[in-house]
Design an enzyme around this catalytic site. Sequence first.
Site, mmCIF file in Angstrom:
data_model
loop_
_atom_site.group_PDB
_atom_site.id
_atom_site.type_symbol
_atom_site.label_atom_id
_atom_site.label_comp_id
_atom_site.label_asym_id
_atom_site.label_seq_id
_atom_site.Cartn_x
_atom_site.Cartn_y
_atom_site.Cartn_z
ATOM 1 N N ASP A 1 63.170 92.235 -31.622
ATOM 2 C CA ASP A 1 63.517 91.661 -30.756
ATOM 3 C C ASP A 1 63.420 91.475 -29.521
ATOM 4 O OD1 ASP A 1 66.386 89.978 -30.433
ATOM 5 O OD2 ASP A 1 67.505 91.723 -31.194
ATOM 6 N N GLU B 1 76.199 87.258 -27.534
ATOM 7 C CA GLU B 1 76.010 89.005 -27.745
ATOM 8 C C GLU B 1 76.257 89.766 -26.356
ATOM 9 O OE1 GLU B 1 71.122 89.103 -27.539
ATOM 10 O OE2 GLU B 1 71.499 87.202 -27.525
HETATM 11 C C1 BGC Z 1 68.948 88.695 -30.459
HETATM 12 C C2 BGC Z 1 68.482 87.488 -31.826
HETATM 13 C C3 BGC Z 1 68.094 86.401 -31.409
HETATM 14 C C4 BGC Z 1 66.065 86.524 -30.402
HETATM 15 C C5 BGC Z 1 65.839 85.183 -30.040
HETATM 16 C C6 BGC Z 1 67.446 87.648 -29.107
HETATM 17 O O1 BGC Z 1 68.692 88.290 -27.887
HETATM 18 O O2 BGC Z 1 69.496 89.048 -30.018
HETATM 19 O O3 BGC Z 1 69.628 87.563 -32.864
HETATM 20 O O4 BGC Z 1 67.084 86.605 -32.884
HETATM 21 O O5 BGC Z 1 67.117 86.894 -29.539
HETATM 22 O O6 BGC Z 1 66.979 84.428 -28.951
HETATM 23 C C1 BGC Z 2 67.740 83.700 -25.351
HETATM 24 C C2 BGC Z 2 68.376 83.975 -26.244
HETATM 25 C C3 BGC Z 2 68.227 85.400 -25.981
HETATM 26 C C4 BGC Z 2 68.500 86.518 -24.499
HETATM 27 C C5 BGC Z 2 68.377 87.409 -24.674
HETATM 28 C C6 BGC Z 2 68.432 84.022 -23.093
HETATM 29 O O1 BGC Z 2 67.685 83.711 -22.219
HETATM 30 O O2 BGC Z 2 68.069 82.422 -24.695
HETATM 31 O O3 BGC Z 2 67.319 83.558 -26.424
HETATM 32 O O4 BGC Z 2 68.873 86.062 -27.652
HETATM 33 O O5 BGC Z 2 68.239 85.496 -23.912
HETATM 34 O O6 BGC Z 2 68.797 88.509 -23.416
#
Ligand code: BGC
Ligand code: BGC
Length: 599
Positions: free
Chosen positions: A290, A490
């Site tokens: 991830d 998230e």
């Molecule tokens: C998320 C994933 C996602 C990745 C890329 C992460 O923060 O947990 O689900 O695919 O970012 O954007």
């Molecule tokens: C990104 C996401 C990612 C996230 C993780 C964001 O800045 O755009 O894709 O999942 O950070 O913390």
Amino acid sequence: MKINILPVIIFLLAGIFSVNAQNAIDKKVDALLSQMTLDEKIGQMTQVDYDAIKKNVDDIVKYYLGSILCGGNSEPDDITAKGWANLYDSFQNLALTTRLKIPIIWGIDAVHGHNNVDGATIFPHNVGLGATHNPKLVEQVAAVTAAEIKGTGMQWDFAPCVAVARDERWGRTYESYGENPDLVKMLGAAYVKGMQGKNLSDKTSVLACVKHFAGDGGTTNGKDQGNTEIDEETLRKIHLQGYVEAIKAGAKSIMVSYSSWNNEKLHEHKYLLTDVLKRELGFKGFLVSDWAAIDQLGKDYKSDIEKSINAGLDMIMIPNGYGQNNNYVDFITKLKELVNENKVPLSRIDDAARRILKVKFELGLFKNPMTDKQLTTQIGSKKHREIARDAVRQSLVLLKNDNKVLPLSKNLKRIHVTGKSADDIGNQCGGWTISWQSKSGNVISGGTTILQAIKNTVSKNTEVTTSTDGSGAEGADVCIVVVGETPYAEMIGDREDLSLAKEDAEAIEKAKTSGVPVVVILISGRPMLIEPSLKISDSFVAAWLPGTEGQGVADVLFGDFKPVGKLPHSWPKNMQQIPINIGDTNYDPLFPYGFGLTY
Ligand code: BGC
Ligand code: BGC
């Protein structure tokens, strides 16, 4: 009795062909690998975010990068389908100038349609698809999403999320199909099939990435990226089922979870990643980390790399560029050192590169690396939106319908529509729409809000009046109140309190005082605490996060389509009951798992 042996022969021949095709690919991979330097192999294992590299695009060539991603907030200036396709093609053109001309594989979070593209078709988030309990539909949804992804050249989707969300406080509950592993494995496998098509190399096929391995939905208190404290039997029974089924359905990539299992981070969990997933479950694809997840393993980046690669990670997702800690150049330099110091065996590097290259061949990427521009024009097409509209209809769960207020007649004299989400495409879509967290309001072009959909549906003689705060319903035939959560993604969506917002509860109360029948439509990524609003409303619909096609909501309200959705979660009465899941002892929810009325 005559036996028709033709089907048997076809079946056997098909088997031989696919074994031959596999052998041919294995040969190509071996041949390619035998020419590759250590730098080139490590390049394949490196995935860099667009934002981190956009000022230094020549690094794609310099470091032989194997993969690019766009995270939720990384995007070209022009976010139309054409703009995305041009970005993709310009990067791919660079990759093709490397010595071995190995194309990059491009990953993106198309988690409810191709959601970072303006004008794309946005589907209900997974919680809504869970409510449909319909694998055929989910397969269609995935196939349309794949076609739209291909319209921008990319060929790798970070979906489906097969998390089994066991605690609604978790901000990613809506990314899960539901609390029941049987539901999750059925729909997760359907998504993989729809996304990957008959053959990965087909024109509209896209590589699925099943995530987040494993136990992301089982963390204590529903904390995002938290700790899942359960024994192995429970982990297997609840959280591994989605992977078993997805692998059977042909999934060739899996993303590892930020979370821990009994205090050990998944990104260094050799037992689960290598012994269970790759050996026992026979997973032949590749494992991607991830977003900067290995950085959490310890204070020292080099040892993070060592632990994660040795545990079985094949590709590392790196969002950092020059001037930031743990950037992609650090990764490449340190992994190379580790190999030279014999801390990461070369056999591990070969295995990782082999797994990645094999999928690239299977995708037909070497033959067709560029965007098929014919596919670009069908993004957000009427045909695609019809499938999304159907998904919306099937996802609605009717929780209450006293005095048969629903379905509504299209010939009422006056309908009052109110609530902050009645005319808000951003709220309807939820997080992961154009940006990571997304926001209320006009975030995306195209689509229909619920208010517009109601106006589209009623007769010429029906007057539709509006407000946002619940006022003004007096004298109408019915009042429709659309309320609920505003976008989040998230950990930003983790909540200790799932009560309706004050303004929402008040809007429903105000509507009630008008004395007309009240229909509440709840837009949310999870069950919420809906008493006493439920008690004072006549009808109550859980609409989840339906996406751009609000017309599907009107189809159900006005009886063109009867409600079929069933709860993918047990609906709690209060916060003290959470976590509450089907099969619990002393199970006493407000509405049980699988509940849903119809008319
Ligand atoms: C998320 C994933 C996602 C990745 C890329 C992460 O923060 O947990 O689900 O695919 O970012 O954007
Ligand atoms: C990104 C996401 C990612 C996230 C993780 C964001 O800045 O755009 O894709 O999942 O950070 O913390």
